[in-house]
Design a protein around this motif. Sequence first.
Motif, PDB file in Angstrom:
ATOM      1  N   ASP A  21      -2.079   6.345  -8.415  1.00 57.65           N
ATOM      2  CA  ASP A  21      -3.209   6.768  -7.260  1.00 57.65           C
ATOM      3  C   ASP A  21      -2.608   6.433  -6.079  1.00 57.65           C
ATOM      4  O   ASP A  21      -2.005   5.621  -5.633  1.00 57.65           O
ATOM      5  N   LYS A  22      -2.844   7.781  -5.369  1.00 59.98           N
ATOM      6  CA  LYS A  22      -2.152   7.508  -3.864  1.00 59.98           C
ATOM      7  C   LYS A  22      -3.709   7.511  -2.575  1.00 59.98           C
ATOM      8  O   LYS A  22      -3.456   7.798  -1.496  1.00 59.98           O
ATOM      9  N   SER A  23      -4.695   7.278  -3.339  1.00 65.41           N
ATOM     10  CA  SER A  23      -5.883   7.155  -2.497  1.00 65.41           C
ATOM     11  C   SER A  23      -5.786   5.924  -1.575  1.00 65.41           C
ATOM     12  O   SER A  23      -5.383   4.666  -1.732  1.00 65.41           O
ATOM     13  N   ILE A  26     -15.086  -2.924  -1.996  1.00 62.90           N
ATOM     14  CA  ILE A  26     -14.696  -1.697  -1.402  1.00 62.90           C
ATOM     15  C   ILE A  26     -13.523  -1.775  -0.482  1.00 62.90           C
ATOM     16  O   ILE A  26     -12.549  -1.158  -0.713  1.00 62.90           O
ATOM     17  N   MET A  27     -13.601  -2.353   0.716  1.00 59.59           N
ATOM     18  CA  MET A  27     -12.439  -2.201   1.792  1.00 59.59           C
ATOM     19  C   MET A  27     -11.324  -2.789   1.476  1.00 59.59           C
ATOM     20  O   MET A  27     -10.258  -2.408   1.746  1.00 59.59           O
ATOM     21  N   TYR A  28     -11.503  -4.075   0.708  1.00 61.19           N
ATOM     22  CA  TYR A  28     -10.006  -4.787   0.395  1.00 61.19           C
ATOM     23  C   TYR A  28      -9.541  -4.110  -0.774  1.00 61.19           C
ATOM     24  O   TYR A  28      -8.411  -4.633  -1.101  1.00 61.19           O
ATOM     25  N   LYS A  29     -10.195  -3.363  -1.509  1.00 61.43           N
ATOM     26  CA  LYS A  29      -9.473  -2.757  -2.726  1.00 61.43           C
ATOM     27  C   LYS A  29      -8.716  -1.557  -2.507  1.00 61.43           C
ATOM     28  O   LYS A  29      -8.142  -0.857  -3.160  1.00 61.43           O
ATOM     29  N   GLN A  30      -9.126  -0.964  -1.178  1.00 60.21           N
ATOM     30  CA  GLN A  30      -8.236   0.209  -0.743  1.00 60.21           C
ATOM     31  C   GLN A  30      -7.026   0.009  -0.356  1.00 60.21           C
ATOM     32  O   GLN A  30      -6.654  -1.167   0.535  1.00 60.21           O
ATOM     33  N   LYS A  31      -6.092   0.710  -0.725  1.00 63.58           N
ATOM     34  CA  LYS A  31      -4.545   0.396  -0.225  1.00 63.58           C
ATOM     35  C   LYS A  31      -4.371   0.910   1.176  1.00 63.58           C
ATOM     36  O   LYS A  31      -4.994   1.867   1.742  1.00 63.58           O
ATOM     37  N   ALA A  32      -3.472   0.200   1.793  1.00 59.51           N
ATOM     38  CA  ALA A  32      -3.090   0.514   3.387  1.00 59.51           C
ATOM     39  C   ALA A  32      -2.257   1.491   3.314  1.00 59.51           C
ATOM     40  O   ALA A  32      -2.269   2.476   4.292  1.00 59.51           O
ATOM     41  N   VAL A  33      -1.175   1.936   2.469  1.00 56.70           N
ATOM     42  CA  VAL A  33      -0.573   2.972   2.363  1.00 56.70           C
ATOM     43  C   VAL A  33      -0.453   3.500   0.859  1.00 56.70           C
ATOM     44  O   VAL A  33      -0.574   2.794  -0.019  1.00 56.70           O
ATOM     45  N   PRO A  34      -0.285   4.980   0.664  1.00 55.87           N
ATOM     46  CA  PRO A  34      -0.216   5.537  -0.546  1.00 55.87           C
ATOM     47  C   PRO A  34       0.831   4.882  -1.516  1.00 55.87           C
ATOM     48  O   PRO A  34       1.910   4.285  -1.023  1.00 55.87           O
ATOM     49  N   SER A  35       0.400   4.690  -2.984  1.00 52.48           N
ATOM     50  CA  SER A  35       1.797   4.207  -3.691  1.00 52.48           C
ATOM     51  C   SER A  35       2.670   5.294  -3.827  1.00 52.48           C
ATOM     52  O   SER A  35       2.496   6.634  -3.916  1.00 52.48           O
ATOM     53  N   GLY A  36       3.665   5.132  -4.361  1.00 52.35           N
ATOM     54  CA  GLY A  36       4.852   5.862  -4.799  1.00 52.35           C
ATOM     55  C   GLY A  36       4.766   6.478  -6.175  1.00 52.35           C
ATOM     56  O   GLY A  36       3.656   5.961  -6.958  1.00 52.35           O
ATOM     57  N   GLY A  37       5.453   7.549  -6.449  1.00 54.19           N
ATOM     58  CA  GLY A  37       5.457   8.002  -7.754  1.00 54.19           C
ATOM     59  C   GLY A  37       4.199   8.833  -7.991  1.00 54.19           C
ATOM     60  O   GLY A  37       3.615   9.497  -7.205  1.00 54.19           O
TER      61      GLY A  37
END
Length: 237
Positions: free
Chosen positions: A215-217, A201-212
């Motif tokens: 997925d921006k979660s 869970i935790m390490y699969k979350q992005k630190a910052v939103p992706s561009g374009g």
Amino acid sequence: MRTPLRAVLLLTGAALLSAQSPAAVDPLNPSCPKSPDWSANKIMALKVVKKGGAQVLLAEGPIDQTLPDRLKKALADNPDIAEIWLRSPGGNARAGNAAGRLIRSAPGLVTRIPAGWTCFSACNFVFMGGQLRVVEPGGNFMVHMFTMTGDRDAIDQSVALGTETTVELIGDIEQESALLASEDNDFLIRMGVSRKLLTDIMYKQKAVPSGGSGDKSTRRCLSQDEVFQYNVANVRE
């Protein structure tokens, strides 16, 4: 002397906050509410109240470096505290870990995330300190990937000083992040929480939103099934 376990778990009815409409969903983080209720306090406030005949410590607001000492005093001054109810946007990671270890040193102390409340980031580790842990249906155990790159002032200053300083700062951030990740892993083991919470869970979350348009979660709220799957909560009510 703390309230007996049987009496503590009878707090269920008192713990459920007044009936609420379902929270609006965050379109960028669809497992989480759009407006998390983690209080408007500037730093975590600690207040002892009576709920269902038992003493409850309300812990609400951001975690700063003073929390472990203040929490230690609150527990010493109020030895009958049976539960700690948490809502917080997180804050100082090491202070959160220290507060969690302090809670674990008080046998039988229950931590709870009431319905409608959100416990995020460093608050996760305070919560996991409870020997008995309750995430009520509608309560939010919200996680994100740990990152130290949120310190924009330090980064902007290093960029102004030149490439060499920036490279040095990035190296420090990477080293500190790796150290804290190791500490988090050790903490979960000590608290009896599955280490898969970090890897799955935790390490699969992005630190910052992706561009374009991807997925921006960056945040994730665990479902009721997941809080028991990873042993984040260990009491069903």
